[in-house]
Design a protein around this motif. Structure first.
Motif, mmCIF file in Angstrom:
data_model
loop_
_atom_site.group_PDB
_atom_site.id
_atom_site.type_symbol
_atom_site.label_atom_id
_atom_site.label_comp_id
_atom_site.label_asym_id
_atom_site.label_seq_id
_atom_site.Cartn_x
_atom_site.Cartn_y
_atom_site.Cartn_z
ATOM 1 N N SER A 159 0.841 -1.212 0.000
ATOM 2 C CA SER A 159 0.000 0.000 0.000
ATOM 3 C C SER A 159 0.870 1.255 0.000
ATOM 4 O O SER A 159 0.629 2.205 -0.746
ATOM 5 C CB SER A 159 -0.914 0.023 1.241
ATOM 6 N N ILE A 160 1.885 1.240 0.849
ATOM 7 C CA ILE A 160 2.766 2.414 0.965
ATOM 8 C C ILE A 160 3.558 2.622 -0.329
ATOM 9 O O ILE A 160 3.658 3.734 -0.847
ATOM 10 C CB ILE A 160 3.716 2.229 2.168
ATOM 11 N N MET A 161 4.105 1.540 -0.841
ATOM 12 C CA MET A 161 4.935 1.680 -2.051
ATOM 13 C C MET A 161 4.100 2.145 -3.238
ATOM 14 O O MET A 161 4.547 2.980 -4.032
ATOM 15 C CB MET A 161 5.646 0.369 -2.350
ATOM 16 N N ALA A 188 8.776 6.770 10.581
ATOM 17 C CA ALA A 188 7.831 6.153 9.628
ATOM 18 C C ALA A 188 8.363 4.778 9.232
ATOM 19 O O ALA A 188 9.564 4.499 9.329
ATOM 20 C CB ALA A 188 7.676 7.029 8.393
ATOM 21 N N HIS A 189 7.488 3.922 8.767
ATOM 22 C CA HIS A 189 7.866 2.538 8.459
ATOM 23 C C HIS A 189 8.935 2.466 7.362
ATOM 24 O O HIS A 189 8.963 3.305 6.455
ATOM 25 C CB HIS A 189 6.624 1.748 8.029
ATOM 26 N N ALA A 190 9.765 1.428 7.455
ATOM 27 C CA ALA A 190 10.852 1.230 6.485
ATOM 28 C C ALA A 190 10.325 1.106 5.053
ATOM 29 O O ALA A 190 11.084 1.308 4.090
ATOM 30 C CB ALA A 190 11.643 -0.021 6.855
ATOM 31 N N ALA A 234 -0.044 6.965 11.839
ATOM 32 C CA ALA A 234 -1.123 6.988 12.826
ATOM 33 C C ALA A 234 -1.465 5.559 13.254
ATOM 34 O O ALA A 234 -2.425 5.008 12.764
ATOM 35 C CB ALA A 234 -2.365 7.694 12.247
ATOM 36 N N PRO A 235 -0.726 4.989 14.174
ATOM 37 C CA PRO A 235 0.497 5.506 14.769
ATOM 38 C C PRO A 235 1.707 4.886 14.104
ATOM 39 O O PRO A 235 1.582 4.055 13.209
ATOM 40 C CB PRO A 235 0.377 4.997 16.221
ATOM 41 N N SER A 236 2.905 5.252 14.623
ATOM 42 C CA SER A 236 4.148 4.705 14.082
ATOM 43 C C SER A 236 4.396 3.311 14.645
ATOM 44 O O SER A 236 3.950 2.998 15.757
ATOM 45 C CB SER A 236 5.310 5.607 14.461
ATOM 46 N N PHE A 237 5.117 2.506 13.867
ATOM 47 C CA PHE A 237 5.443 1.155 14.318
ATOM 48 C C PHE A 237 6.326 1.147 15.572
ATOM 49 O O PHE A 237 6.020 0.429 16.533
ATOM 50 C CB PHE A 237 6.127 0.374 13.178
ATOM 51 N N PRO A 238 7.419 1.957 15.619
ATOM 52 C CA PRO A 238 8.328 1.777 16.754
ATOM 53 C C PRO A 238 7.727 2.140 18.115
ATOM 54 O O PRO A 238 7.819 1.365 19.054
ATOM 55 C CB PRO A 238 9.513 2.701 16.438
ATOM 56 N N ALA A 263 -1.785 4.604 8.129
ATOM 57 C CA ALA A 263 -2.596 4.027 9.202
ATOM 58 C C ALA A 263 -2.631 2.509 9.051
ATOM 59 O O ALA A 263 -3.634 1.875 9.367
ATOM 60 C CB ALA A 263 -3.999 4.630 9.174
ATOM 61 N N CYS A 264 -1.521 1.957 8.552
ATOM 62 C CA CYS A 264 -1.439 0.495 8.417
ATOM 63 C C CYS A 264 -1.729 -0.167 9.754
ATOM 64 O O CYS A 264 -2.484 -1.120 9.853
ATOM 65 C CB CYS A 264 -0.047 0.087 7.940
ATOM 66 N N LEU A 265 -1.124 0.396 10.799
ATOM 67 C CA LEU A 265 -1.261 -0.199 12.118
ATOM 68 C C LEU A 265 -2.533 0.279 12.823
ATOM 69 O O LEU A 265 -3.206 -0.499 13.491
ATOM 70 C CB LEU A 265 -0.011 0.197 12.941
ATOM 71 N N ALA A 295 -4.239 1.412 5.189
ATOM 72 C CA ALA A 295 -4.834 0.805 6.391
ATOM 73 C C ALA A 295 -4.847 -0.707 6.186
ATOM 74 O O ALA A 295 -5.365 -1.187 5.179
ATOM 75 C CB ALA A 295 -6.250 1.338 6.600
ATOM 76 N N ASP A 296 -4.264 -1.418 7.139
ATOM 77 C CA ASP A 296 -4.088 -2.863 6.936
ATOM 78 C C ASP A 296 -5.237 -3.692 7.506
ATOM 79 O O ASP A 296 -5.409 -3.783 8.730
ATOM 80 C CB ASP A 296 -2.774 -3.322 7.562
ATOM 81 N N THR A 297 -5.939 -4.330 6.598
ATOM 82 C CA THR A 297 -6.991 -5.256 7.014
ATOM 83 C C THR A 297 -6.386 -6.497 7.677
ATOM 84 O O THR A 297 -7.018 -7.112 8.524
ATOM 85 C CB THR A 297 -7.824 -5.663 5.793
ATOM 86 N N HIS A 298 -5.152 -6.844 7.283
ATOM 87 C CA HIS A 298 -4.575 -8.067 7.870
ATOM 88 C C HIS A 298 -3.924 -7.834 9.237
ATOM 89 O O HIS A 298 -3.327 -8.735 9.791
ATOM 90 C CB HIS A 298 -3.623 -8.770 6.889
ATOM 91 N N LYS A 299 -4.075 -6.632 9.766
ATOM 92 C CA LYS A 299 -3.651 -6.396 11.160
ATOM 93 C C LYS A 299 -4.932 -6.316 12.001
ATOM 94 O O LYS A 299 -5.568 -7.328 12.230
ATOM 95 C CB LYS A 299 -2.790 -5.127 11.253
HETATM 96 C C1 LIG Z 1 2.942 1.756 10.731
HETATM 97 C C2 LIG Z 1 3.206 0.611 9.792
HETATM 98 N N1 LIG Z 1 3.240 0.837 8.463
HETATM 99 C C3 LIG Z 1 3.486 -0.125 7.589
HETATM 100 C C4 LIG Z 1 3.701 -1.426 7.990
HETATM 101 C C5 LIG Z 1 4.027 -2.482 6.969
HETATM 102 O O1 LIG Z 1 3.058 -3.460 6.933
HETATM 103 P P1 LIG Z 1 3.301 -4.893 6.278
HETATM 104 O O2 LIG Z 1 4.234 -5.637 7.188
HETATM 105 O O3 LIG Z 1 1.938 -5.472 6.207
HETATM 106 O O4 LIG Z 1 3.906 -4.721 4.939
HETATM 107 C C6 LIG Z 1 3.664 -1.715 9.356
HETATM 108 C C7 LIG Z 1 3.920 -3.060 9.840
HETATM 109 O O5 LIG Z 1 3.984 -3.340 11.015
HETATM 110 C C8 LIG Z 1 3.413 -0.672 10.278
HETATM 111 O O6 LIG Z 1 3.390 -0.883 11.600
#
Ligand SMILES: Cc1ncc(COP(=O)(O)O)c(C=O)c1O
Length: 496
Positions: A159-161, A188-190, A234-238, A263-265, A295-299
């Motif tokens: 989604s991000i890419m 922000a996420h890697a 929203a929010p950050s992973f770390p 808003a993946c998480l 926004a991640d449905t799989h989370k």
């Molecule tokens: C804020 C955030 N963005 C993006 C991702 C990437 O998601 P995925 O592992 O499904 O590619 C994550 C994964 O934990 C995340 O926490």
């Protein structure tokens, strides 16, 4: 690049060029990987292994038996709530229901909309439901009335890419920008950096404040004529911190550039948290400057692994994501995302998760998660050697000023916990899921953490197993060497 970074980059080159040194580094890596091999390949010698297709097919029952044994072994870790994130729902009945849905749809491929209109229906409705949840008014199914549109993808990273690629192509076509830049908080996420590498977009990193919120004034300063998008989490992973999306997106709007809320998480937590009365800052399409979201449905959407949603304000923007080929001898070809053929069964399972859980189910789940996270936070705050970073809702990161928190992480691993070790700053986090809301899990976490801290204090001589690796990776200034180490690790993963 700072002078210090430049120095280390040069030093790294010099070190690698010295005869014998590269070999020595290689040897170090190899022995390190040998040490890791048993934990990465626990099934070696226990189950049949294949490096070529067996001449005669194996009995299906045998295959199923082996897989069930592996599943049972792996379930032991996550089922009882020892794992940070990873499995967000995990109740047996829910999984069995999704598995049934998968079985019914296992042949479906949305690429062939004519053959599987069911897959098309599920995907369109997943997008509409997510749009509605995120303030984009997805309730209206009429294309002309709705302003927010999107697609189902394979996960947060895709989604991000896709979103970053979309902004690159949009900026090139509408503004003639050929050297695109994106402004990205360091937290922000890697996946954003991955997009930068894949699509040749320069990342301009901005710092975060003491509570891990992106620095708005740094974002303002970083904008130039090549900026295509600003990013916020929203929010950050770390650290589970919600960036100041309102200010950042308004800044982007004023400059006529894109703003992406990752808003993946949190996409399937924050809307319900807000309805439950938690203090959730605005982060979604109700803000005029937010032009895309992931926004991640799989989370926390509780679907099976392999789906996410990417949304855009306006069909025009979404069109830069699509791929179409009109001259290919294979016929007219078009696909909305990176993949060609896609697993329709995962979209079916996602649709089934959303519609079987319903708003009330998501509200109940969110309430349980946030209450458990509050217990976890409070428990950590009661341990004098530890401190919670920022003021997170459900991803709780902790650090220590007096002991090595990576050794605490090591001890927790021996107690079966699978937590995330993070760096810059050195810390560990627990991403609270429904697994942790089971009775006694939060209490067990806090008790084990307290024991871990006591153990680390009492045994300063112990080095730990992973603590030195984490420690080295977070302190070694030569990032190229760390990167080489990670590539070796990936090689190991794919070693049969
Ligand atoms: C804020 C955030 N963005 C993006 C991702 C990437 O998601 P995925 O592992 O499904 O590619 C994550 C994964 O934990 C995340 O926490």
């Amino acid at each position: 690049m700072s002078l210090k970074d430049l120095f280390f980059k040069q030093a790294e080159k010099v070190i690698k060029a010295v005869p014998g040194v590269s070999k020595k580094i290689e040897k170090e890596y190899d022995s390190m990987m040998d040490g890791l091999e048993s934990s990465v390949k626990p099934y070696k010698g226990k189950f049949p292994a294949f490096t070529r297709i067996p001449e005669m097919g194996r009995a299906r029952a045998e295959i199923l038996r082996d897989m069930q044994a592996m599943r049972d072994h792996e379930e032991e870790t996550w089922k009882d709530g020892f794992v940070s994130g990873a499995v967000y729902h995990g109740d047996t009945e829910h999984i069995e229901f999704l598995n049934q849905v998968y079985a019914i749809n296992s042949q479906a491929n949305p690429l062939h909309a004519d053959v599987w209109p069911s897959a098309t229906k599920f995907e369109a409705e997943i997008v509409a439901m997510t749009t509605h949840m995120l303030g984009g008014d997805g309730a209206s199914t009429s294309l002309s009335e709705r302003d927010v549109h999107g697609t189902v993808t394979s996960g947060g990273t895709e989604s991000i890419m896709l979103a970053m690629k979309t902004y690159r192509d949009w900026a090139r076509a509408t503004k003639g920008i050929t050297q695109p830049e994106m402004i990205v908080p360091i937290t922000a996420h890697a996946a954003f950096d991955k997009a930068s590498q894949y699509f040749n977009i320069k990342t301009v990193h901005i710092p975060v404040d003491e509570n891990f919120h992106a620095d708005v004034s740094a974002a303002k300063k970083a904008i130039n004529k090549n900026t295509i998008v600003i990013v916020g989490s929203a929010p950050s992973f770390p650290h589970g911190a919600i960036d100041p999306i309102e200010e950042l997106s308004e800044l982007a709007r004023q400059h006529g550039i894109g703003f992406h809320t990752d808003a993946c998480l949190g996409g399937f937590v924050l809307p319900w948290a807000e309805r439950l009365g938690y203090p959730v800052p605005k982060f979604d399409f109700r803000l005029a400057g937010v032009t895309s979201m992931s926004a991640d449905t799989h989370k926390y959407g509780y679907a099976a692994k392999g789906t996410s949603v990417v949304l855009y304000r306006g069909l025009d923007l979404l069109h830069y994501q699509y791929y179409t080929a009109s001259d290919w001898p294979g016929g007219l070809y078009f696909s909305p995302t990176f993949a060609g053929s896609r697993p329709g069964a995962l979209s079916a399972a996602c649709w089934a998760a959303l519609t079987s859980i319903g708003e009330q189910g998501y509200l109940d789940a969110t309430k349980r998660i946030l209450e458990t996270a509050a217990k976890v936070k409070e428990g950590i705050r009661q341990i004098p050697e530890l401190r919670v970073l920022g003021d997170p809702l459900f991803v709780v990161a902790f650090a220590s000023d007096s002991i090595d928190v990576y050794k605490v992480l090591d001890f927790m691993s021996h107690k079966k916990w699978s937590l995330n070790g993070l760096h810059k700053p050195t810390c560990v986090h627990l991403c609270v899921t429904l697994r942790h809301t089971q009775p006694g899990v939060a209490e067990r976490f806090v008790a084990d953490l307290r024991e871990a801290v006591e153990h680390v204090k009492a045994h300063p001589e112990e080095k730990g197993t992973m603590a030195p690796v984490y420690g080295m990776a977070s302190t070694i200034p030569m990032r190229g060497l760390v990167s080489d180490m990670l590539k070796k690790y990936l090689d190991l993963i794919f070693k049969a």
